[in-house]
Each structure stands twice: as C-alpha cells, then as structure tokens.
Write an enzyme that holds these catalytic residues in place. Structure first.
Site, PDB file in Angstrom:
ATOM      1  CG  MET A  85      14.612 -52.577 -38.567  1.00  0.00           C
ATOM      2  SD  MET A  85      13.079 -53.318 -38.062  1.00  0.00           S
ATOM      3  CE  MET A  85      12.052 -52.955 -39.479  1.00  0.00           C
ATOM      4  CG  HIS A 105      18.628 -47.499 -44.761  1.00  0.00           C
ATOM      5  ND1 HIS A 105      18.051 -48.390 -45.639  1.00  0.00           N
ATOM      6  CD2 HIS A 105      17.872 -47.537 -43.634  1.00  0.00           C
ATOM      7  CE1 HIS A 105      17.013 -48.957 -45.068  1.00  0.00           C
ATOM      8  NE2 HIS A 105      16.862 -48.454 -43.857  1.00  0.00           N
TER       9      HIS A 105
HETATM   10  O1  PAF Z   1      13.183 -47.255 -38.760  1.00  0.00           O
HETATM   11  C1  PAF Z   1      13.602 -48.413 -38.555  1.00  0.00           C
HETATM   12  O2  PAF Z   1      14.194 -49.066 -39.424  1.00  0.00           O
HETATM   13  C2  PAF Z   1      13.388 -49.049 -37.190  1.00  0.00           C
HETATM   14  O3  PAF Z   1      12.143 -48.728 -36.683  1.00  0.00           O
HETATM   15  C3  PAF Z   1      14.505 -48.749 -36.193  1.00  0.00           C
HETATM   16  C4  PAF Z   1      14.563 -47.263 -35.849  1.00  0.00           C
HETATM   17  C5  PAF Z   1      15.843 -49.195 -36.739  1.00  0.00           C
HETATM   18  C6  PAF Z   1      14.255 -49.508 -34.872  1.00  0.00           C
HETATM   19  O4  PAF Z   1      14.240 -50.881 -35.069  1.00  0.00           O
END
Ligand code: PAF
Length: 283
Positions: free
Chosen positions: A30, A37
């Site tokens: 997101m 990430h």
């Molecule tokens: O973990 C996240 O950031 C969200 O839940 C995802 C997997 C991108 C789905 O919107």
C-alpha cells in the site's frame, strides 16, 4: 523502471513476459515503503527475471472508521526506493479502475476471517483477498512476497492460493523487520507521538517474554498470556485489542502448546493500532 497505472497495460506486459518464459515476482504493497517492504523486494529481485511492486491503498480493506483517508502516501519517495532496489515496474492503478461503480464480486475467507484481527476489522480480509487476487490475475506472478508481521494475512492468502487452486504461484513469507529497539516496521508507525513511540516497544517485549518462558518449558497458554499482559501494563498509553495464542492452520485458541503456535497481539496507542506476533515451536 516504469510506472504503470493502466490495468490493461500491466496485464499486456505481464503476458508478454510470460510468453517469453520470464519469471515474474510481485510485491503487493500500500506504499509508503520501508525496510520491511524493501526486504521483500530484495528477495523478489533475487528470485525472478522481472519484479513488480504494486502500490495501491486498497479502500475495500478499511472499515468505515479506519484510516483510509489519512493513510500515509508518498509515491515520489516510493519510486526512488524502488528504482534503487532494481524494481522493473511500479503498478499503481486508480481506485476507479480497480473498483468500477458496478463492481460486485468479492473473495471472502470464512472461518479464518473471524479470528484475531478479523474480529475488530470485519470485512478487512475480504478486501485483502479480493485485491490480492485481482493483482494476481493482472500481474500473473510466479512468486509473490509478504511479511510475517501480518501473520494472519499470510495464512489467509496461503489458504486462498490452496483453496482456489492458484497453480503456478508460490507465496513467500519473509521475517518481520524491526527498529533497533524491537518495534516492528509499519507504515502506521508515523502516526505515533514521541511518547507512544517510546512505549510501543512493549509489543515486542511481551512477545520476547512469551518466547523466553516457552523456551524454559512453560507450554500453558494461560500462564504465557498472563506474563505478557503484565509486560503490557508497563505502557500506560497502551490499550490491548487482543492478545492470543492460536494454532497456525485454523487460528483457534490453544490451551496447551504442542508443536507450533502463533502468539499474536494488537494494541492501540490512541487511534493507532499496532500488530505483532511470534511463532513458538517445540524443539
Ligand atoms: O499488507 C498490505 O500492505 C496489504 O494488505 C496488501 C497485501 C498490499 C493488500 O492491499
């Protein structure tokens, strides 16, 4: 690196890659990217020919009183981080294209969505499954990467892949990345006031308490949970949403731990809800 916002363009590119036999790795996010990430991106980079990072603040996974509108966004910074990390494509579709006005079909987990975070966030995992399945169809990845910090999300998505027979796709679950004091990285940490940020370390400390007692032979969940609760009371700004020890397949509470257990907790600091977890395994 390309930034693609059209679903048709992303899908055509993925199809072209596939037809030439290239392998595709997807990191769904997101945005407001952090080292957590980037650890997923690094793994994707190492294991695939092409890496796609999706950046989409998914409206369907937020409840009406949650933080959808104020969720942090910074596409410029995210783009720089992705470029440096060797990402090939950022896919960032507009919400109106993902969810046109007549959108009607959702994918909803059943029992698993009623446990842990699902209790205080009804509809959340329906939104997650729906958007992730859409990304799987559009990007056609061979591999997709998720963080263990969202343990319930990982378990539900792994089940979706199995139950809906998504062949030719492997999900990878990578360890939680933490600040030096143990706080799990999360885009939501920016909401914390300095005092809340200082106290937020209790989540990790409570989990470490459980790990320590378990290693010393305590396998009774009630005793472990009580010790964790004691630890959490050290933070007077913390309000516990849930604190549970469950099995890792169905997420049902365990009285005694044999084999493997997930210790999971969610704690509010003001309006900010933080989650964390650890796995306990019998040697
Ligand atoms: O973990 C996240 O950031 C969200 O839940 C995802 C997997 C991108 C789905 O919107």
């Amino acid at each position: 690196m390309k930034i693609i916002s059209s679903i048709a363009e992303m899908s055509a590119l993925a199809e072209a890659w596939r037809s030439q036999g290239w392998r595709i790795g997807l990191v769904p996010t997101m945005g407001y990217l952090h080292q957590g990430h980037l650890s997923l991106v690094a793994e994707a980079r190492a294991g695939n020919d092409y890496v796609v990072v999706s950046i989409f603040v998914n409206p369907t996974q937020f409840g009406p009183n949650e933080d959808f509108l104020r969720y942090p966004r910074d596409l410029d910074k995210d783009s720089d981080l992705c470029r440096e990390a060797g990402v090939d494509v950022i896919f960032t579709p507009p919400a109106a294209e993902m969810y046109p006005e007549d959108f009607d079909i959702y994918v909803a987990p059943d029992e698993l969505a009623g446990q842990l975070c699902g209790r205080s966030r009804p509809g959340h995992f329906r939104g997650v499954c729906t958007v992730v399945l859409k990304f799987f169809h559009i990007v056609r990845p061979h591999n997709a990467y998720f963080g263990q910090k969202d343990a319930q999300q990982c378990i539900i998505l792994e089940r979706m892949v199995k139950d809906l027979n998504l062949m030719d796709l492997t999900l990878h679950r990578l360890p939680t990345i933490r600040e030096a004091d143990g706080l799990a990285l999360s885009s939501r940490n920016v909401y914390l006031s300095p005092a809340e940020r200082q106290q937020a370390v209790v989540l990790r400390q409570a989990l470490l308490t459980a790990e320590r007692l378990f290693a010393a032979g305590e396998h009774d969940s009630a005793a472990l949970l009580e010790a964790m609760r004691q630890e959490l009371t050290k933070a007077d700004l913390a309000r516990v949403d849930y604190l549970e020890i469950v099995d890792t397949a169905r997420l049902q509470p365990l009285q005694q731990i044999s084999g493997e257990a997930l210790v999971a907790l969610a704690v509010y600091f003001g309006k900010t809800r933080l989650i964390d977890n650890t796995l306990l395994r019998e040697k």
